[in-house]
Scaffold this motif. Structure first.
Motif, PDB file in Angstrom:
ATOM      1  N   UNK A  40       0.806  -1.220   0.000  1.00 13.80           N
ATOM      2  CA  UNK A  40       0.000   0.000   0.000  1.00 13.80           C
ATOM      3  C   UNK A  40       0.840   1.270   0.000  1.00 13.80           C
ATOM      4  N   UNK A  41       2.153   1.130  -0.083  1.00 15.94           N
ATOM      5  CA  UNK A  41       3.054   2.284  -0.071  1.00 15.94           C
ATOM      6  C   UNK A  41       3.931   2.302  -1.319  1.00 15.94           C
ATOM      7  N   UNK A  42       3.297   2.156  -2.476  1.00 12.09           N
ATOM      8  CA  UNK A  42       4.024   2.135  -3.743  1.00 12.09           C
ATOM      9  C   UNK A  42       4.128   3.550  -4.321  1.00 12.09           C
ATOM     10  N   UNK A  43       5.189   3.778  -5.067  1.00 12.56           N
ATOM     11  CA  UNK A  43       5.456   5.102  -5.633  1.00 12.56           C
ATOM     12  C   UNK A  43       4.240   5.722  -6.329  1.00 12.56           C
ATOM     13  N   UNK A  44       3.504   4.902  -7.077  1.00 14.81           N
ATOM     14  CA  UNK A  44       2.365   5.417  -7.828  1.00 14.81           C
ATOM     15  C   UNK A  44       1.274   6.014  -6.960  1.00 14.81           C
ATOM     16  N   UNK A  45       1.259   5.705  -5.678  1.00  8.23           N
ATOM     17  CA  UNK A  45       0.276   6.262  -4.762  1.00  8.23           C
ATOM     18  C   UNK A  45       0.844   7.359  -3.875  1.00  8.23           C
ATOM     19  N   UNK A  46       2.106   7.722  -4.102  1.00  6.67           N
ATOM     20  CA  UNK A  46       2.760   8.753  -3.287  1.00  6.67           C
ATOM     21  C   UNK A  46       2.473  10.145  -3.856  1.00  6.67           C
ATOM     22  N   UNK A  47       2.246  11.087  -2.995  1.00  5.13           N
ATOM     23  CA  UNK A  47       1.930  12.450  -3.453  1.00  5.13           C
ATOM     24  C   UNK A  47       3.116  13.141  -4.133  1.00  5.13           C
ATOM     25  N   UNK A  48       4.317  12.584  -3.980  1.00  8.68           N
ATOM     26  CA  UNK A  48       5.507  13.177  -4.586  1.00  8.68           C
ATOM     27  C   UNK A  48       5.900  12.506  -5.902  1.00  8.68           C
ATOM     28  N   UNK A  49       5.102  11.579  -6.399  1.00  5.91           N
ATOM     29  CA  UNK A  49       5.376  10.865  -7.644  1.00  5.91           C
ATOM     30  C   UNK A  49       4.631  11.554  -8.776  1.00  5.91           C
ATOM     31  N   UNK A  50       5.354  11.915  -9.839  1.00  4.41           N
ATOM     32  CA  UNK A  50       4.761  12.578 -11.000  1.00  4.41           C
ATOM     33  C   UNK A  50       4.980  11.685 -12.215  1.00  4.41           C
ATOM     34  N   UNK A  51       3.882  11.261 -12.855  1.00  5.94           N
ATOM     35  CA  UNK A  51       3.964  10.350 -13.994  1.00  5.94           C
ATOM     36  C   UNK A  51       4.653  11.000 -15.184  1.00  5.94           C
ATOM     37  N   UNK A  52       5.423  10.189 -15.914  1.00  4.20           N
ATOM     38  CA  UNK A  52       5.992  10.644 -17.175  1.00  4.20           C
ATOM     39  C   UNK A  52       4.871  10.775 -18.196  1.00  4.20           C
ATOM     40  N   UNK A  53       5.102  11.485 -19.276  1.00  4.09           N
ATOM     41  CA  UNK A  53       4.090  11.599 -20.318  1.00  4.09           C
ATOM     42  C   UNK A  53       4.239  10.454 -21.310  1.00  4.09           C
ATOM     43  N   UNK A  54       3.271  10.298 -22.180  1.00  4.12           N
ATOM     44  CA  UNK A  54       3.319   9.266 -23.198  1.00  4.12           C
ATOM     45  C   UNK A  54       3.167   7.876 -22.615  1.00  4.12           C
ATOM     46  N   UNK A  55       3.542   6.887 -23.408  1.00  4.93           N
ATOM     47  CA  UNK A  55       3.393   5.484 -22.991  1.00  4.93           C
ATOM     48  C   UNK A  55       4.160   5.162 -21.717  1.00  4.93           C
ATOM     49  N   UNK A  56       5.316   5.769 -21.534  1.00  8.62           N
ATOM     50  CA  UNK A  56       6.126   5.475 -20.351  1.00  8.62           C
ATOM     51  C   UNK A  56       5.404   5.880 -19.068  1.00  8.62           C
ATOM     52  N   UNK A  57       4.511   6.849 -19.143  1.00  9.65           N
ATOM     53  CA  UNK A  57       3.787   7.322 -17.974  1.00  9.65           C
ATOM     54  C   UNK A  57       2.793   6.326 -17.403  1.00  9.65           C
ATOM     55  N   UNK A  58       2.533   5.245 -18.126  1.00 16.82           N
ATOM     56  CA  UNK A  58       1.640   4.213 -17.582  1.00 16.82           C
ATOM     57  C   UNK A  58       2.304   3.470 -16.437  1.00 16.82           C
ATOM     58  N   UNK A  59       3.625   3.363 -16.457  1.00 17.85           N
ATOM     59  CA  UNK A  59       4.353   2.605 -15.436  1.00 17.85           C
ATOM     60  C   UNK A  59       5.436   3.397 -14.715  1.00 17.85           C
ATOM     61  N   UNK A  60       5.819   4.537 -15.257  1.00 18.12           N
ATOM     62  CA  UNK A  60       6.980   5.246 -14.735  1.00 18.12           C
ATOM     63  C   UNK A  60       6.670   6.704 -14.436  1.00 18.12           C
ATOM     64  N   UNK A  61       7.337   7.205 -13.399  1.00 17.73           N
ATOM     65  CA  UNK A  61       7.221   8.602 -13.013  1.00 17.73           C
ATOM     66  C   UNK A  61       8.517   9.048 -12.376  1.00 17.73           C
ATOM     67  N   UNK A  62       8.518  10.269 -11.876  1.00 15.21           N
ATOM     68  CA  UNK A  62       9.703  10.834 -11.244  1.00 15.21           C
ATOM     69  C   UNK A  62       9.371  11.180  -9.799  1.00 15.21           C
ATOM     70  N   UNK A  63      10.280  10.840  -8.913  1.00 10.71           N
ATOM     71  CA  UNK A  63      10.136  11.210  -7.508  1.00 10.71           C
ATOM     72  C   UNK A  63      10.494  12.688  -7.360  1.00 10.71           C
ATOM     73  N   UNK A  64       9.660  13.432  -6.647  1.00  9.46           N
ATOM     74  CA  UNK A  64       9.926  14.863  -6.450  1.00  9.46           C
ATOM     75  C   UNK A  64      10.064  15.224  -4.967  1.00  9.46           C
ATOM     76  N   UNK A  65      10.289  14.220  -4.145  1.00 11.22           N
ATOM     77  CA  UNK A  65      10.459  14.490  -2.708  1.00 11.22           C
ATOM     78  C   UNK A  65      11.912  14.843  -2.435  1.00 11.22           C
ATOM     79  N   UNK A  66      12.159  16.053  -2.011  1.00 10.24           N
ATOM     80  CA  UNK A  66      13.529  16.568  -1.879  1.00 10.24           C
ATOM     81  C   UNK A  66      14.393  15.790  -0.899  1.00 10.24           C
ATOM     82  N   UNK A  67      13.798  15.202   0.131  1.00  9.21           N
ATOM     83  CA  UNK A  67      14.599  14.473   1.111  1.00  9.21           C
ATOM     84  C   UNK A  67      14.677  12.970   0.826  1.00  9.21           C
ATOM     85  N   UNK A  68      14.188  12.542  -0.340  1.00 11.85           N
ATOM     86  CA  UNK A  68      14.283  11.140  -0.729  1.00 11.85           C
ATOM     87  C   UNK A  68      15.570  10.886  -1.507  1.00 11.85           C
TER      88      UNK A  68
END
Length: 93
Positions: A40-68
């Motif tokens: 229940x603590x996967x990146x896709x459900x984190x408020x700091x995860x931003x999905x990539x655009x296009x097809x890659x955005x279905x599975x991949x995003x970027x972490x934006x949490x500064x202290x991670x």
């Protein structure tokens, strides 16, 4: 493709990226020691995860949490870390 904007919708390229990036997972559901609570603590459900655009955005995003340790890095939506912060709207991905 000089002069054309990259759309990211090249299946061969995306598949190669996916396989290469999976080697950098922090957590995998098939690894020994994977805790049920992490599901229940996967990146896709984190408020700091931003999905990539296009097809890659279905599975991949970027972490934006500064202290991670993963800030600014592409992350698989089913990966996770100890700094997970639940999205307030309950969305995923």
């Amino acid at each position: 493709m000089r002069g054309e904007a990259w759309t990211g919708d090249d299946r061969e390229h995306n598949d190669a990226c996916h396989e290469r990036w999976l080697r950098a997972l922090n957590r995998s559901t098939d690894q020994p020691g994977y805790r049920d609570g992490w599901f229940d603590e996967q990146c896709g459900g984190c408020r700091f995860w931003v999905a990539l655009s296009g097809e890659m955005g279905r599975d991949w995003g970027v972490c934006t949490r500064s202290d991670s340790a993963f800030d600014g890095r592409a992350r698989f939506e089913h990966d996770g870390c100890e700094l997970f912060a639940l999205r307030t709207d309950g969305s995923f991905g």
